[in-house]
Each structure stands twice: as structure tokens, then as C-alpha cells.
Design an enzyme around this catalytic site. Structure first.
Site, PDB file in Angstrom:
ATOM      1  N   ASP A  12       0.825  -1.206   0.000  1.00  0.00           N
ATOM      2  CA  ASP A  12       0.000   0.000   0.000  1.00  0.00           C
ATOM      3  C   ASP A  12       0.862   1.261   0.000  1.00  0.00           C
ATOM      4  OD1 ASP A  12      -2.299   1.518   0.031  1.00  0.00           O
ATOM      5  OD2 ASP A  12      -2.626   1.320   2.183  1.00  0.00           O
ATOM      6  N   HIS A  29       3.507   3.848  -8.679  1.00  0.00           N
ATOM      7  CA  HIS A  29       3.382   2.427  -9.037  1.00  0.00           C
ATOM      8  C   HIS A  29       4.680   1.924  -9.674  1.00  0.00           C
ATOM      9  CE1 HIS A  29      -0.770   2.431  -7.926  1.00  0.00           C
ATOM     10  NE2 HIS A  29      -1.107   3.308  -8.839  1.00  0.00           N
ATOM     11  N   SER A  57      -6.856  -5.658  -6.401  1.00  0.00           N
ATOM     12  CA  SER A  57      -8.026  -6.280  -5.785  1.00  0.00           C
ATOM     13  C   SER A  57      -9.249  -6.160  -6.690  1.00  0.00           C
ATOM     14  CB  SER A  57      -8.326  -5.607  -4.437  1.00  0.00           C
ATOM     15  OG  SER A  57      -8.889  -4.321  -4.642  1.00  0.00           O
ATOM     16  N   LEU A 122      11.547 -20.218  -4.610  1.00  0.00           N
ATOM     17  CA  LEU A 122      10.567 -19.287  -4.059  1.00  0.00           C
ATOM     18  C   LEU A 122       9.334 -19.294  -4.946  1.00  0.00           C
ATOM     19  CD1 LEU A 122       9.713 -16.897  -2.149  1.00  0.00           C
ATOM     20  CD2 LEU A 122      10.792 -15.367  -3.813  1.00  0.00           C
ATOM     21  N   ARG A 172       1.544  -4.935   5.979  1.00  0.00           N
ATOM     22  CA  ARG A 172       0.859  -3.907   5.189  1.00  0.00           C
ATOM     23  C   ARG A 172       1.582  -2.582   5.379  1.00  0.00           C
ATOM     24  NH1 ARG A 172      -5.310  -2.555   3.699  1.00  0.00           N
ATOM     25  NH2 ARG A 172      -4.826  -0.691   2.485  1.00  0.00           N
ATOM     26  N   ARG A 178      -5.931  -2.155   7.978  1.00  0.00           N
ATOM     27  CA  ARG A 178      -7.064  -3.010   7.619  1.00  0.00           C
ATOM     28  C   ARG A 178      -6.584  -4.082   6.648  1.00  0.00           C
ATOM     29  NH1 ARG A 178      -8.784   2.059   5.272  1.00  0.00           N
ATOM     30  NH2 ARG A 178      -8.277   2.124   3.047  1.00  0.00           N
ATOM     31  N   SER A 180      -8.474  -5.246   3.904  1.00  0.00           N
ATOM     32  CA  SER A 180      -8.895  -4.925   2.538  1.00  0.00           C
ATOM     33  C   SER A 180      -9.234  -6.154   1.694  1.00  0.00           C
ATOM     34  CB  SER A 180      -7.834  -4.072   1.831  1.00  0.00           C
ATOM     35  OG  SER A 180      -7.685  -2.831   2.486  1.00  0.00           O
TER      36      SER A 180
END
Length: 224
Positions: A12, A29, A57, A122, A172, A178, A180
Site C-alpha cells: 500500500d 506504481h 483487488s 521461491l 501492510r 485493515r 482490505s
């Protein structure tokens, strides 16, 4: 010392970082990708087997179309430029969410998954068009359709994260506290770390600090 197998991250703060430093959410971004590469590299050093990144999301479709288009173009660029390098590093890419994107992006995602499918160092679970409430409801529907007994074991069997251990850690960034709609079922007993830093400012030292703190936590799982 607690064993650490799986880290989940809500990345975030990219847009806010971009507006603060570059007057552009898109630049945030772009900067966030540098952090992704740093955390992947450190995860391998720390011998973490699974890294789940919340990239887009189901609610993110409400963002401006220009920003959504930029995000997907950035993802296409990243995969086309980096998938060979990820493969050489023995990294497996796995997509969770619904692949409801352009034909070009869907093809690139499928190619990337297939190319890296046998890698074991990984596993990166990239959550794209992902929503945990949808995932849980869909799992219940599949149980009913297959006449399976409704219990925790069977519900987990139909989740998009089947065969993936639940995360021990959720991180986060962005000073938001939160979940989310992210891995609501899987995070039931995860240790949660909320970081004030915006994602592009998050670095290896922050990551190592969290890992060290986690390893010292007494985890009771309902016991004393």
C-alpha cells in the site's frame, strides 16, 4: 525461533508516494516495482518459500481507467522483461484471482506460470483481480456442487491458495490498518505488521526487522 515459510504483503502507498514526490500516482506504481524486486531478493536470502503480493483487488476496478490501464501495462512490461530472470533464479510465479484481463495479459500470465511451474526456490503468489470474500463463497459453492461435507478441510481444498501453507506474517505498508478483503480465511492466525512507510520507501532493513521480530514472538494459537 518461529519457522517462517510464507509472507503475505499488502503493498500500500504507491499512489500517495507518487503524488508526494513525483506529482503522479503512476510514478509511484513504477517506483513500487523496485521495492518488489528488493523484497523478492531478500526473501530468497531469508529462505522463505512463499511470498504472496496483493497487486490488484476486485475493488481496484473502481479506480480511474487511466490508472488501471497504466498498472496493467506496467505488469506486462515487468513480466516481459523479468520473467527469464525470475526463471533463472528458480522462482515460480502463481496467479491467484480471476484472470479477467486483456487477451495479451492473460496470455503473458499463463506463459509466465507455465515457464516457471517447476521452480522451487521461491513461489510468488501474485494476487490479481483477487477478493477474499468471493474466494470463500466460491469455495462453498464448489463444496455443495461436489456434495462434499462442509468443513474447514474441504473449504480450504477449494480455495485459490490450496496446497499453499497459510502465511505466518502479513505486512501492510502505507500506515493503513485493515485487511482490505485479502486472504481473510488464510490470515486467521498470522502475525500482522502494519508499517507507516509507503511501499516504495519500504526496504530490506524494514523487512529483516519484521522477520526478526516475528521469530521472537510467542505464538499460542489459542493456548496459553
Amino acid at each position: 525461533m518461529n519457522p517462517l515459510n510464507h509472507v503475505a504483503i499488502i503493498m500500500d502507498g504507491n499512489g500517495r508516494w507518487g503524488l508526494k514526490y513525483k506529482s503522479s500516482r503512476n510514478e509511484g506504481h513504477k517506483a513500487g516495482l523496485n521495492t518488489v524486486e528488493k523484497i523478492i531478493k531478500e526473501s530468497i536470502k531469508q529462505k522463505i518459500n512463499f511470498l504472496t503480493l496483493y497487486a490488484f483487488s476486485t475493488e481496484n476496478w473502481n479506480r480511474p481507467k487511466k490508472e488501471i490501464d497504466y498498472l496493467f501495462n506496467l505488469l506486462e512490461y515487468f513480466l516481459s522483461q523479468k520473467i527469464d530472470d525470475l526463471h533463472k533464479k528458480d522462482i515460480k510465479l502463481n496467479i491467484i484471482g480471476i484472470k479477467n484481463f486483456s487477451k495479451k495479459l492473460n496470455k503473458l500470465l499463463n506463459f509466465s506460470e507455465q515457464k516457471t511451474s517447476k521452480n522451487t526456490t521461491l513461489q510468488i503468489n501474485l494476487a490479481l483481480n483477487y477478493g477474499s470474500k468471493f474466494e470463500i463463497l466460491d469455495s462453498v459453492k464448489k463444496m455443495k456442487r461436489n456434495n462434499d461435507k462442509i468443513n474447514e478441510k474441504n473449504l480450504s481444498k477449494y480455495l485459490q491458495t490450496k496446497n499453499i501453507p497459510d502465511p505466518e506474517i502479513l505486512i501492510r505498508t502505507g500506515n493503513t490498518k485493515r485487511l482490505s478483503n485479502f486472504l481473510l480465511w488464510q490470515l486467521a492466525y498470522s502475525e500482522i505488521f502494519f508499517e507507516k512507510k509507503l511501499w516504495p520507501d519500504f526496504n530490506e532493513k524494514d523487512y529483516i526487522r519484521i522477520i526478526k521480530k516475528f521469530k521472537k514472538i510467542k505464538r499460542n494459537f489459542g493456548n496459553i
